[in-house]
Design a protein around this motif. Sequence first.
Motif, PDB file in Angstrom:
ATOM      1  N   HIS A 285       0.778  -1.318  -0.137  1.00  0.00           N
ATOM      2  CA  HIS A 285       0.033   0.005   0.023  1.00  0.00           C
ATOM      3  C   HIS A 285       0.619   1.287  -0.025  1.00  0.00           C
ATOM      4  CE1 HIS A 285      -2.975  -2.861   0.823  1.00  0.00           C
ATOM      5  NE2 HIS A 285      -4.004  -1.782   0.302  1.00  0.00           N
ATOM      6  N   TRP A 286       1.932   1.127   0.624  1.00  0.00           N
ATOM      7  CA  TRP A 286       3.043   2.282   0.432  1.00  0.00           C
ATOM      8  C   TRP A 286       3.427   2.643  -0.925  1.00  0.00           C
ATOM      9  CZ3 TRP A 286       6.323   0.294   5.214  1.00  0.00           C
ATOM     10  CH2 TRP A 286       5.547   0.718   6.285  1.00  0.00           C
ATOM     11  N   ILE A 287       3.450   1.528  -1.611  1.00  0.00           N
ATOM     12  CA  ILE A 287       4.050   1.760  -3.209  1.00  0.00           C
ATOM     13  C   ILE A 287       2.860   2.278  -3.885  1.00  0.00           C
ATOM     14  CG2 ILE A 287       4.265   0.485  -5.205  1.00  0.00           C
ATOM     15  CD1 ILE A 287       6.190  -1.471  -3.631  1.00  0.00           C
ATOM     16  N   ARG A 288       1.462   1.776  -3.647  1.00  0.00           N
ATOM     17  CA  ARG A 288       0.397   2.347  -4.158  1.00  0.00           C
ATOM     18  C   ARG A 288       0.145   3.823  -3.922  1.00  0.00           C
ATOM     19  NH1 ARG A 288      -2.795  -1.977  -6.120  1.00  0.00           N
ATOM     20  NH2 ARG A 288      -2.266  -3.920  -5.330  1.00  0.00           N
ATOM     21  N   VAL A 289       0.439   4.220  -2.709  1.00  0.00           N
ATOM     22  CA  VAL A 289       0.257   5.595  -2.247  1.00  0.00           C
ATOM     23  C   VAL A 289       1.517   6.361  -3.005  1.00  0.00           C
ATOM     24  CG1 VAL A 289       0.876   7.325  -0.373  1.00  0.00           C
ATOM     25  CG2 VAL A 289      -0.555   5.087  -0.015  1.00  0.00           C
TER      26      VAL A 289
END
Length: 358
Positions: A285-289
């Motif tokens: 999710h950090w990558i998606r952010v």
Amino acid sequence: MNRRTVLVGAGVALVAAGTGVAAWQAATGSMAEYETFAAGLRSQLTPDLQAVVRYATLAANSHNTQPWRFRFDGQAIEIRPDFQRRTPVVDPDDHHLYVSLGCAAANLALAAAATGRPGEASLTADGVRYDYVTDVPKVDPLVDAISKRQSTRAEYDGRAIPPADLAELERTAAAPGVSLALVTDRVRMKRVRDLVLAGNQDQMNDPAFMRELKQWIRFNPRSAMARGDGLFSASSGNPALPTGLGRIAFDRLFDVARENRNYARQIDSSAGVAIFFGERPDHDHWIRVGQACQRFALAATKLGLKVAFINQPVEVARLRADLAAIVGETRRPDLAMRFGYGPTLPFSPRRPVVSVIV
């Protein structure tokens, strides 16, 4: 995704140097030479894979550490973390590092499609993989913004953003697993500002944070070009100093009160603040952010806006819940970014493409 400024008066620096103009320029390099260097990094996108990676590396990233490596695997490009470029004090759980990978992945997908390599990015155990096919170029309007985007750490002019442009920013940044909250009313923006100032005070009173920050500051064009990374002082509107003198000035003149006044003016002059939330606090999710944030920044650039990170209330754990509460959230906030109409400052450096390709 953090930026700081070194507030040193040019007159004080010159007196402290006790040297002539020629010697000063020899120690610092010239801005004209640096501008040529920066323009080369942002030159026109060409069809070769190295140019695609070059555009990927122009993405936002924490402290401009550029914590990534790229690998070609048939008709795929992998983006992997470079843990040697961690910032363990400001980013102990590698949150910003993985967000930075997501930012690079967003640029990579746009540049690859524009050079005839449309495809799809997928998350892997240790980063991102972009699988593509060879086809006709598909040029997204955001591609042109890649070379123009920057984190502009300056005062903006306070003008409001038209509702249609705010809607475009939200639409462009929309991504599965990521939520975006836009704050444009002055009451809530002041609450964000107060948290930024509180976080900045905590960080600047932490000797370990200050040591780590100083390691990544490039005080002059010569150093910025030689290293190709870090926080270039001129990108914050500050004068060039010889490296040794810059470090002395940093220790003696960089103080909380002055820096907080600077942040307060910058936030008060902005049109709004964007706060990003991932569904879960994990690498995926950090990558998606990061992907969502980079697309937001590119859309803002296309609309003639400037952006800058104000991540202190994200980085200081005790302030995260207060930041989230401003927009009615309970999840951990991942990024905070101000936006508005402002000036263009010198671009930050980047390392040569060959140094990031495995």
